[in-house]
Structure formats: structure tokens, C-alpha cells
Enzyme design. Structure first.
Site, PDB file in Angstrom:
ATOM      1  N   CYS A   1      49.949 155.347  -8.894  1.00  0.00           N
ATOM      2  CA  CYS A   1      50.980 155.253  -7.860  1.00  0.00           C
ATOM      3  C   CYS A   1      52.368 155.591  -8.408  1.00  0.00           C
ATOM      4  CB  CYS A   1      50.940 153.882  -7.198  1.00  0.00           C
ATOM      5  SG  CYS A   1      51.711 153.872  -5.550  1.00  0.00           S
TER       6      CYS A   1
ATOM      7  N   LYS B   1      55.981 154.534   5.750  1.00  0.00           N
ATOM      8  CA  LYS B   1      55.158 154.119   4.624  1.00  0.00           C
ATOM      9  C   LYS B   1      53.712 154.561   4.808  1.00  0.00           C
ATOM     10  CE  LYS B   1      54.048 150.057   1.794  1.00  0.00           C
ATOM     11  NZ  LYS B   1      54.226 148.586   1.621  1.00  0.00           N
TER      12      LYS B   1
ATOM     13  N   SER C   1      49.398 152.843  -0.688  1.00  0.00           N
ATOM     14  CA  SER C   1      50.519 151.996  -0.298  1.00  0.00           C
ATOM     15  C   SER C   1      51.765 152.506  -1.007  1.00  0.00           C
ATOM     16  CB  SER C   1      50.235 150.531  -0.674  1.00  0.00           C
ATOM     17  OG  SER C   1      51.316 149.705  -0.301  1.00  0.00           O
TER      18      SER C   1
ATOM     19  N   HIS D   1      45.620 153.545  -4.703  1.00  0.00           N
ATOM     20  CA  HIS D   1      45.297 152.336  -5.478  1.00  0.00           C
ATOM     21  C   HIS D   1      43.791 152.076  -5.381  1.00  0.00           C
ATOM     22  CE1 HIS D   1      49.310 150.746  -6.477  1.00  0.00           C
ATOM     23  NE2 HIS D   1      49.696 151.218  -5.304  1.00  0.00           N
TER      24      HIS D   1
ATOM     25  N   GLU E   1      42.005 150.552  -7.305  1.00  0.00           N
ATOM     26  CA  GLU E   1      41.680 149.229  -7.843  1.00  0.00           C
ATOM     27  C   GLU E   1      41.861 148.110  -6.819  1.00  0.00           C
ATOM     28  OE1 GLU E   1      46.126 149.185  -8.212  1.00  0.00           O
ATOM     29  OE2 GLU E   1      44.550 150.694  -8.313  1.00  0.00           O
TER      30      GLU E   1
ATOM     31  N   ARG F   1      53.388 140.077   3.364  1.00  0.00           N
ATOM     32  CA  ARG F   1      54.644 139.967   2.597  1.00  0.00           C
ATOM     33  C   ARG F   1      55.776 140.683   3.321  1.00  0.00           C
ATOM     34  NH1 ARG F   1      54.792 144.035  -2.108  1.00  0.00           N
ATOM     35  NH2 ARG F   1      55.193 145.317  -0.248  1.00  0.00           N
TER      36      ARG F   1
END
Length: 333
Positions: free
Chosen positions: A142, A163, A191, A234, A236, A248
Site C-alpha cells: 500500500c 477513497k 483501502s 491489502h 493480508e 473508525r
């Protein structure tokens, strides 16, 4: 600290992994030494450790992995996170003294308006230069991928209009050992607020392996003495990582720490949950207060997100690449 990861060993966190004497000794492959440079923000610090350790364990096959956690010292940390890094991680100076087969480098939460103005920029670029000749392969994830191509080839990332956040279907566009036996399509978590344009990468000599019609370039590579592998996504992330980020960001909106309400992650929540969250968004626009977070509805994910399958395949193939020379050395003994 050295953590030994065996495929039959339960891994939960660095502090809970047994010592070397407690591990199963019956393994046919050579040991591989992997370093994780974990620069993720404090709330995701421990989760990132677990995610990468579980991925490596699932992908290890006949190999036993010597796993070391590091973090760039110039990444800003809370006192609690700083204590965790100082007590559980190896010192970054140990990296240059060791012999590493592979390295994984994560991004960090942006602070400065430009990457080369980040407080950790010098430490990160030194690491990039070191990894080119001191690992068999390094993964840049990323924001770390964006920083690496900026340092190596002056490729600037571009701000997205919104985003890129969700689970995206990615297609294999180049045959490569890293994508061998890849499911079609690969479902990968993304992300990010920025992207690297494929045309810029190709012009500079990078090879794009996977891309998404919606999210753009996913995985790309470049060969130095070390093979550099870049993830814009991502792989992972566990099933709830995007949910945690979304909640969040809602909290930050309600606390007036961000101006805009976050968009729903793409192809992530089921239809009923999306409808409930749309109603909550309308309420938040009129009653913007941190206490409203207590009224968030229950959340259910889509049944077909399946992002873990792509991650397991990518890391299995990566470890196979790292282990090729090591296995040959073992066989020659």
C-alpha cells in the site's frame, strides 16, 4: 526477537509464540528468514502482526520460518504502542547485521501532505536501497509501495476523487510464478486515498501482474538483485479489517475530526446491512455527535467476500520463490 513459525504451531501474537525448543522439528524444507517492517498506525499494529504471521504459517508448507518484527523508529507512536515495539520487536539496526530471505514492509498513516515530507521518509528510503541487494525478495504494501516507486523512479501517486475502500475483483493480466493457481477473479481488500497509474508503471519498466476494473493496478513487480513485489491493496487483511476502518472513520466524522461521512466499502456488507447503514448516515448528518456511535446497527458481511483465498495463494507462491535456492542447498548437503 526471533519468532519461529511452524505450520502446525498455533500463532496468536509475538509475545505468545513458544520458544525454539517447543516447536516440532520434523520438517523437510530449509528455514526461511522473513522480516516484517510494521509501520501501521497504532490501532492496527498488533492485528497486522497476527495477519502476516497467520498468512506465512498457512503458506509455509515444508519450510520453517524465522520471523522478525521491526518498525521504523521515526514512525510516531503512542506510549503504549512504543512500549510494545520496544519490548516485542527487534531493533532496526539488527536488520543489516542479519541475513534475510524476504522482507515485508507496510505503509503508515499519512501525516504530511507529500510522501517525501513524512518524518520517516529518510529511514524508509534507506531501507528501500538496502533491500535491493540484501533480500531475495521484498514486498511493499500500500503506502510503502507508493513510497518505493517514488524513491526508485520518481513516480508520483495521484489523489483519487473518493477513497478506494472495499473488496475488489482483480484479474491476472501477466503469467508469473507469483500468481500461479490464482482463483479467478482474485478478491483483494483495498483501502487507500491515492493510486499509481498503470501507464506510469509500465513506462518505468514495472510489470503489472493483476488489476481491477474498479480499483486499478493491484500487484506489480520489478527485478533488482532482489525481486520487489508491490501491493496497492491489502491481501493480508482479515475479514473484519475493512469494517474496523469504516467504523473508525464514522467515529472521526461524528467527532468532527473529518468533514465528510465515509462511503460504504465496496462489495463488503450484505444488502440489509447497507440499508441500515444508509439510514444511520442520514441520522448522523442531522445529529452529529460522538454519542451517536452507540446507535450503530449490527453489521453483517457478504457471504462471498473471500479475500483470504487470494492472500494464501500469493504468499504460498512467494515463499516457494524464496525457498527455491534454500531447498537446493538442503538437497545438496
Amino acid at each position: 526477537m526471533t519468532i519461529l513459525i511452524d505450520r502446525d504451531q498455533v500463532v496468536s501474537s509475538p509475545a505468545l509464540v513458544p520458544g525454539e525448543g517447543d516447536l516440532v522439528r520434523d520438517h523437510a524444507g530449509a528455514d526461511l528468514t522473513i522480516g516484517l517492517i510494521n509501520n501501521m498506525p497504532d490501532p492496527a499494529l498488533k492485528a497486522t502482526e497476527r495477519q502476516f504471521m497467520k498468512l506465512l504459517q498457512a503458506a509455509a508448507g515444508p519450510h520453517r520460518i524465522r520471523f522478525h518484527c521491526f518498525s521504523l523508529p521515526s514512525v510516531k507512536r503512542s506510549p503504549e504502542a512504543k512500549w510494545h515495539v520496544e519490548s516485542e520487536y527487534s531493533d532496526l539496526s539488527d536488520l543489516e547485521r542479519g541475513k534475510f530471505d524476504g522482507l515485508i514492509v507496510t505503509g503508515a498513516e499519512p501525516i504530511a501532505p507529500e510522501l517525501d515530507q513524512e518524518p520517516y521518509w529518510q529511514d524508509l528510503t534507506n531501507l528501500i536501497d538496502w533491500a535491493k541487494t540484501n533480500t531475495r525478495s521484498t514486498i511493499w504494501s500500500c503506502l510503502a509501495a507508493h513510497a518505493a516507486v517514488l524513491h526508485l523512479d520518481g513516480i508520483e501517486r495521484r489523489r483519487l476523487p473518493a477513497k478506494c475502500h472495499g473488496i475488489f475483483d482483480c484479474d491476472v493480466v501477466t503469467r508469473d510464478g507469483l500468481t500461479r493457481a490464482a482463483p479467478a477473479p482474485l478478491k483483494v481488500s483495498h483501502s487507500r486515498l491515492n493510486e499509481i497509474a498503470e501507464s506510469d508503471l509500465v513506462q518505468a519498466g514495472y510489470q503489472v501482474l493483476t488489476r481491477s476494473p474498479q480499483a486499478g493496478v493491484d500487484v506489480f513487480v520489478r527485478q533488482y538483485a532482489s525481486r520487489f513485489v508491490f501491493f496497492q491493496g491489502h491481501p493480508e487483511y482479515d475479514a473484519l479489517s475493512l469494517q474496523r476502518e469504516y467504523l473508525r472513520d464514522i467515529g472521526r466524522y461524528l467527532a468532527r475530526e473529518r468533514e465528510t461521512y465515509p462511503r460504504l466499502p465496496v462489495s463488503y456488507f450484505d444488502a440489509a446491512t447497507e440499508e441500515k447503514l444508509a439510514r444511520f448516515e442520514k441520522k448522523a448528518a442531522h445529529q452529529r455527535h460522538p454519542a451517536l456511535a452507540n446507535e450503530l446497527p449490527g453489521l453483517n458481511l457478504r457471504a462471498d467476500i473471500g479475500a483470504g483465498n487470494a492472500a494464501a495463494m500469493l504468499f504460498r507462491n512467494w515463499l516457494r520463490y524464496l525457498g527455491a535456492d534454500a531447498d537446493a542447498s538442503v538437497a545438496a548437503r
